[in-house]
Design an enzyme around this catalytic site. Structure first.
Site, mmCIF file in Angstrom:
data_model
loop_
_atom_site.group_PDB
_atom_site.id
_atom_site.type_symbol
_atom_site.label_atom_id
_atom_site.label_comp_id
_atom_site.label_asym_id
_atom_site.label_seq_id
_atom_site.Cartn_x
_atom_site.Cartn_y
_atom_site.Cartn_z
ATOM 1 N N GLY A 86 6.766 8.771 1.249
ATOM 2 C CA GLY A 86 6.346 7.672 1.168
ATOM 3 C C GLY A 86 5.198 8.084 0.123
ATOM 4 N N SER A 124 1.636 -0.684 4.187
ATOM 5 C CA SER A 124 1.635 0.598 3.266
ATOM 6 C C SER A 124 2.955 0.932 2.606
ATOM 7 C CB SER A 124 1.452 1.863 4.506
ATOM 8 O OG SER A 124 0.480 1.840 5.183
ATOM 9 N N THR A 125 2.748 0.671 1.338
ATOM 10 C CA THR A 125 3.845 0.320 0.369
ATOM 11 C C THR A 125 4.422 1.599 0.098
ATOM 12 O OG1 THR A 125 2.428 0.647 -1.440
ATOM 13 C CG2 THR A 125 3.125 -1.543 -0.699
ATOM 14 N N CYS A 126 3.711 2.865 0.273
ATOM 15 C CA CYS A 126 4.288 4.204 0.139
ATOM 16 C C CYS A 126 5.392 4.455 0.957
ATOM 17 C CB CYS A 126 3.247 5.298 0.139
ATOM 18 S SG CYS A 126 2.412 5.241 1.875
ATOM 19 N N VAL A 127 5.317 3.926 2.428
ATOM 20 C CA VAL A 127 6.518 4.059 3.185
ATOM 21 C C VAL A 127 7.097 2.804 3.594
ATOM 22 C CG1 VAL A 127 5.607 6.068 4.112
ATOM 23 C CG2 VAL A 127 4.654 4.103 4.886
#
Length: 1178
Positions: free
Chosen positions: A828, A1144-1147
């Site tokens: 992520g 949470s754009t990372c995940v």
């Protein structure tokens, strides 16, 4: 002491394995006393050898005595005859009416003449004077003199050669008389005759500067060539005279008298000379002519034709010229560099900088003659001749037209820097229609001729026949066949149509059905456009032909024989003919060259050229169809030629075999490098260098043959990928990536498992006191990144990794106090890092400004970046030669390279980024894996639309301008602009061609101007930036993988599918957390059900906003949401309905509060999406 030639006094060891004692005096177990049968036999042998030596000595003595007696007798006889000659000459009886005195002197002279003796030369001079008194013609024509003329010619040449560098006048006049009155007497010595004349012509003695002597020399040169009945073309004397004249005189470098006089040109029968040269260069013996002499022979041959000012080019001349051009092709192309020619070229930018192997510049006379072949007058005369021949239905006329087509194709290959001019002048010509009623564009004429050939019809109706027809084009046959003529017509049409496609804009192309010839408002390119129905037929032919050239390449390459390149400047890699070696140097290779038949009988034509031109036209039509669809859906697919059920597995298997073979090759190369080095100071012999060059070419040939043998499907995928469905190619791409990951990571594709194994290996190594590379690798793949210095920190941390960026990286975001942020990794944070780097580098105002956008907000490398950097350095008073200047430019290009790696990393990991690139820039990606420059990126006027719409429209107006282009006052220069902070815009004027400021744009050359402008803007100006980016991209993603996609498909690969969001697919591939997890009953949580209901009700634009809010990209993965990495996830965020959804754009995680109604959920979701609020990293 034992003596030997080596200087060693040690007796060499002798080992006898026969079981017999060869020493008759030595004792053995069988003959202890050394006597008996062996001793007797050995003694007899020794006596026999002594007797034989004695006989040999006696025989040699007799032979010496016999030779000496013969020499003494001949010398005494010669002296006796000299006395007799002197007595006859001194008798003073004068000449009777039959010239008996002179005839008797001639008979005596030829029996004792020795050129080394001055008195004999004086006697020959006296004889010449007597013949002059009688009259040369009268003397030489007498019956009693005729039997001695050949001998007289021989001794006259010997005397003149002995007298060099001077030239005895009386003897030289005798030679002129013999050549002019009795040329048959020179038949056996024509070679020596013209060798002497070339030496005399090159002399710097005062004699050669005299006008009278020059006239005599010219008369001597032309005497054997002049005053013959032109109908006697097979006369042996004439053929030998012209052969010696060509190979001994015209081939001599720097023959100044010929280059400044028209006397020789007026006396030479060019038809006979063409026949002679055609025979010479059709044989293997032509390779014995030195390359420089071949070049001068060609130049003088061209000069002869020009000085004779012939109105048309005859077939014999065309054939001889084509053969000579092909034999000197490599030398010509090396010498006529693009910098010298100053013309259009589609060669790769930057090649001019590589001059390490460039030959010395050509002599100005040779250069001018060569370039005269490709001027407008020469090409126009070709077209007029072709027009006449094509209308004539006779077989001979068709053969002439075929030869002319072959010659044009030879010129296009020989002068790549002039190829656009050649095509342009051919394109501008008009041809009479087959009915002869009207003029039509040359392209249309050749299209009709192509469409009417049997080859075209056969391949169009039955694509599987393409292989058979291609193989038959190189089979050994006598003469030029009907198929050869058809292939030549097809290839010439493809060359012209390739040129037309580069300059025809999409509107003209698509409007071809509505146009009529000679319509006043239509440009020449509009008139030359084919009807769409014809284009469809042509594409069927092209893709069938191209498929055979790639899928069956191994069979076709096996048929293409390769001659040895044993000399610098040979046709080693281009035409397949050995040129610079004598027949005795490598007879086996010469036999191979003799049996090799070029494609369609065109001198020097190879199968690779045919494949290149076919592929080029096909790809240009496909790219145009990709921009604006005009062909039916699935028209380009060729799935029926494959077993699609096992296609992906077969392609992956081919890729594995290729990688294994390349790995073995690298090991062999390493072994070769470790071989015994050359001793310092010892220069490798030329022969050794030639053999090494041959070995390397054979290795390259074997490599290419093996690669196409093990990868026929890969060849098709990389060169005509549109024949396979896009979805299939995407799956193949992901399989290639996985194969590479497994190879690099030891089978551990998962990043966490790879890291654990690296740690485990490091721990086990440390216990055994071994170095711990595992920890070092992990440390280099981990970085602390400040959010306000994102790109700079990323560049500093990961640029040194090179292709090591393929391995999993680990990111820790820190604030300005170096405090780590809390984060959930597992891919992520890496995704967040990569997307953030691309956003800052490509979009942010405070970014490095390495890229700019066009009118459609699509990105491409900033063409003025280097100009701006250099402007700043100049303003700071740095010199271009300074270290800081070089480091600054290098650092800028390294940033481009790093960006290419980052984009490649995203493709490698399957991470979508919301970045759109301009179409012309993506075309360069797809062309990065091209096998040659011809199949690489070639800018055209249509690509300018993606670069600058206003520039595109302006160039269209110039192209279609109906007036005189000179009135617009354009020249072949272009202005590049850049700006510095707080300063006005700076302008740099650059020439498109050498001396471009002095070359005005006219109606005739404006197509070249348009091409040069497109080439400068799209290729030359951003070249270094683009190459650096592609270098970084290629270090992560193999160029051959990128070549499987066109520009539109690459954009989809980068940013995802632009089609409508499939909510059902997203629902199926979503992971739920917290209270939203699906229970044993399989039912969704109430809020989750409301979410999917709202998603179904939203229009596609709002769905994309939601998707971008969660994943940072508004498009779905190519193969559906199952490919999203990490998966789309929903987790509860509490029961406060006033709270907005966060992500949470990372995940790819949506944190959704438990809303009670669909209306509340819809309003809160759209508010959060449109405002961009609610982001946090938890």
């Amino acid at each position: 002491m034992f003596q030997s030639f080596s200087g060693s006094s040690r007796r060499p060891r002798q080992v006898n394995l026969s079981g017999q004692n060869t020493n008759p005096f030595a004792a053995s177990s069988w003959t202890p006393s050394g006597s008996g049968a062996q001793k007797t036999v050995a003694a007899a042998q020794q006596e026999r050898q002594i007797r034989q030596l004695e006989r040999d000595r006696l025989s040699s003595a007799k032979r010496i005595q016999r030779t000496w007696r013969g020499h003494r007798i001949r010398r005494e006889l010669a002296e006796t005859r000299r006395k007799a000659w002197d007595e006859v000459e001194a008798s003073g009886g004068g000449e009777d009416e039959f010239g008996l005195n002179a005839t008797q002197l001639l008979r005596l002279l030829i029996t004792f003449f020795i050129p080394k003796r001055a008195d004999d030369i004086n006697r020959l001079s006296l004889l010449s004077q007597k013949a002059c008194q009688i009259g040369y013609q009268s003397f030489l024509s007498r019956a009693r003199v005729q039997p001695y003329l050949k001998a007289l010619a021989g001794i006259t040449l010997q005397a003149l050669e002995r007298a060099l560098p001077s030239c005895p006048d009386t003897i030289f006049r005798l030679l002129i008389a013999i050549a002019g009155n009795t040329p048959n007497s020179l038949t056996s010595v024509f070679d020596y005759y013209y060798k002497y004349l070339k030496t005399l012509s090159s002399s710097n003695e005062p004699w050669a500067a005299d006008k009278t002597n020059q006239d005599r020399l010219l008369a001597t040169i032309t005497a054997p060539l002049d005053e013959y009945d032109s109908s006697i073309q097979n006369d042996d004397t004439r053929i030998r005279a012209y052969s010696a004249f060509a190979l001994e005189y015209l081939a001599e470098p720097e023959v100044s008298i010929f280059s400044s006089s028209d006397v020789v040109a007026g006396a030479v029968n060019l038809d006979i000379l063409s026949i002679v040269l055609g025979r010479e260069f059709s044989s293997v013996h032509a390779v014995s002519i030195e390359p420089e002499r071949r070049l001068w022979l060609l130049a003088n041959f061209i000069a002869l034709q020009r000085r004779q000012k012939r109105s048309g080019l005859k077939s014999q001349y065309m054939r001889a010229l084509s053969l000579q051009l092909s034999s000197s092709s490599a030398l010509i192309m090396s010498s006529l560099s693009s910098s010298n020619l100053g013309s259009l070229s589609d060669v790769t930018v930057g090649d001019q900088a590589s001059t390490k192997n460039t030959l010395a510049p050509l002599n100005s006379f040779v250069r001018d003659q060569l370039l005269s072949l490709v001027d407008q007058a020469s090409i126009t005369s070709l077209l007029s001749r072709l027009n006449i021949d094509q209308r004539n239905g006779a077989e001979a006329a068709q053969e002439d037209a075929s030869l002319l087509s072959s010659y044009v194709l030879t010129l296009l290959r020989m002068f790549p820097n002039k190829s656009d001019e050649i095509r342009m002048w051919l394109f501008q010509g008009s041809m009479s229609s087959f009915s002869g009623e009207k003029k039509i564009p040359a392209v249309h004429y050749f299209w009709k001729a192509t469409n009417s050939t049997r080859i075209f019809a056969t391949i169009r109706d039955d694509p599987k026949t393409a292989l058979t027809l291609l193989k038959s084009a190189t089979e050994r046959e006598s003469g030029v066949t009907r198929r050869d003529r058809e292939w030549r017509t097809i290839l010439l049409f493809l060359e012209l149509y390739n040129f037309v496609l580069r300059f025809t804009d999409d509107e003209e192309f698509l409007s071809a059905n509505k146009l009529t010839f000679n319509q006043q408002s239509v440009s020449r390119f509009g008139e030359s456009a084919l009807r769409l129905e014809d284009v469809k037929i042509l594409t069927v032919f092209l893709k069938s032909l191209a498929f055979a050239t790639y899928f069956n390449a191994s069979e076709l390459i096996d048929d293409e024989k390769i001659a040895a390149p044993l000399s610098t400047g040979s046709l080693s890699t281009y035409f397949g003919a050995s040129l610079g070696n004598k027949p005795s140097e490598n007879p086996s290779l010469q036999v191979e060259a003799a049996i090799y038949r070029p494609f369609a009988g065109i001198a020097g034509m190879k199968f690779s050229y045919v494949r290149t031109i076919v592929t080029s036209v096909m790809r240009m039509l496909y790219e145009r169809d990709s921009r604006r669809r005009f062909l039916p859906t699935n028209h380009w697919l060729m799935t029926s030629r494959f077993d699609m059920d096992g296609f992906i597995a077969a392609v992956v298997s081919e890729e594995e075999r290729r990688q294994e073979y390349q790995g073995e090759e690298h090991e062999e190369e390493d072994d070769t490098m470790e071989e015994e080095p050359t001793i310092v100071g010892m220069e490798t012999s030329r022969r050794a260098q030639q053999l090494e060059a041959l070995r390397k070419q054979q290795q390259a040939t074997a490599h290419n043959r093996y690669m196409v043998q093990v990868g026929p499907r890969l060849e098709v995928l990389q060169n005509m990928p549109f024949s396979i469905p896009f979805e299939t190619r995407v799956q193949i791409f992901r399989q290639f990536v996985m194969l590479d990951q497994m190879k690099r990571r030891g089978g551990d594709v998962d990043p966490d498992i790879w890291r654990m194994n690296m740690v485990r290996n490091a721990m086990s190594n440390s216990l055994m006191n071994h170095p711990t590379p595992g920890r070092e690798i992990l440390s280099r793949h981990h970085a602390k990144i400040r959010r306000d210095q994102l790109f700079g920190d990323a560049f500093a941390a990961f640029y040194p990794l090179g292709d090591g960026l393929k391995e999993p990286i680990q990111i820790t975001f820190v604030d300005k106090f170096d405090t780590a942020e809390a984060g959930i990794d597992g891919g992520g944070v890496t995704k967040e890092f990569l997307t953030s780097v691309t956003n800052e580098a490509f979009r942010a105002e405070e970014g490095p400004h390495l890229f700019v956008t066009n009118d459609q907000n699509l990105l491409y490398p900033n063409p003025s970046t280097l100009d701006e950097r250099q402007g700043l350095l100049k303003a700071a008073n740095y010199s271009p030669a300074s270290q800081y200047w070089r480091e600054t430019i290098k650092n800028t290009l390294e940033q481009y390279e790093f960006l290419g790696r980052v984009v490649g990393k995203c493709l490698y990991e399957g991470i979508l980024i919301d970045v759109g690139f301009a179409g012309f820039f993506l075309l360069k990606w797809a062309s990065a894996g091209a096998s040659s420059a011809e199949t690489g990126y070639r800018p055209n006027i249509n690509d300018l639309r993606d670069f600058d719409e206003s520039l595109y429209q302006g160039l269209l107006k110039l192209k279609n301008y109906s007036g005189d282009a000179k009135d617009l006052s354009f020249d072949f220069t272009i202005e590049d602009q850049y700006s510095l902070p707080g300063e006005p815009i700076q302008t740099i004027t650059r020439e498109l061609v050498p001396a471009g400021k002095d070359k005005e744009v006219t109606n005739e050359n404006r197509p070249l101007y348009l091409s040069l402008v497109a080439r400068h803007r799209l290729l030359v100006q951003p070249f270094q930036q683009t190459q650096a980016f592609l270098k970084g991209l290629s270090s992560i993603i193999k160029p051959s993988w990128l070549s499987m996609f066109n520009q539109t498909e690459l954009q989809t690969l980068i940013g995802g599918d632009s089609s409508e969001i499939n909510v059902d697919d997203l629902r199926t591939n979503t992971i739920y957390g917290g209270v939203y997890q699906i229970g044993d009953d399989g039912e969704y949580h109430h809020t989750v059900s409301l979410f999917w209901k709202v998603m179904e009700e939203l229009d596609d634009e709002d769905r994309r906003k939601v998707l971008k809010y969660v994943t940072s990209t508004p498009r779905a993965p190519l193969l559906g949401f199952s490919q999203l990495n990490p998966r789309f996830s929903i987790r509860d965020a509490g029961s406060d309905e006033e709270r907005l959804p966060s992500t949470s754009t990372c995940v790819n995680l949506l944190k959704l509060p438990r809303y009670s109604t669909a209306e509340i959920l819809r309003n809160k979701l759209l508010y959060a999406v449109n405002s961009g609020a609610g982001f946090d990293l938890s």
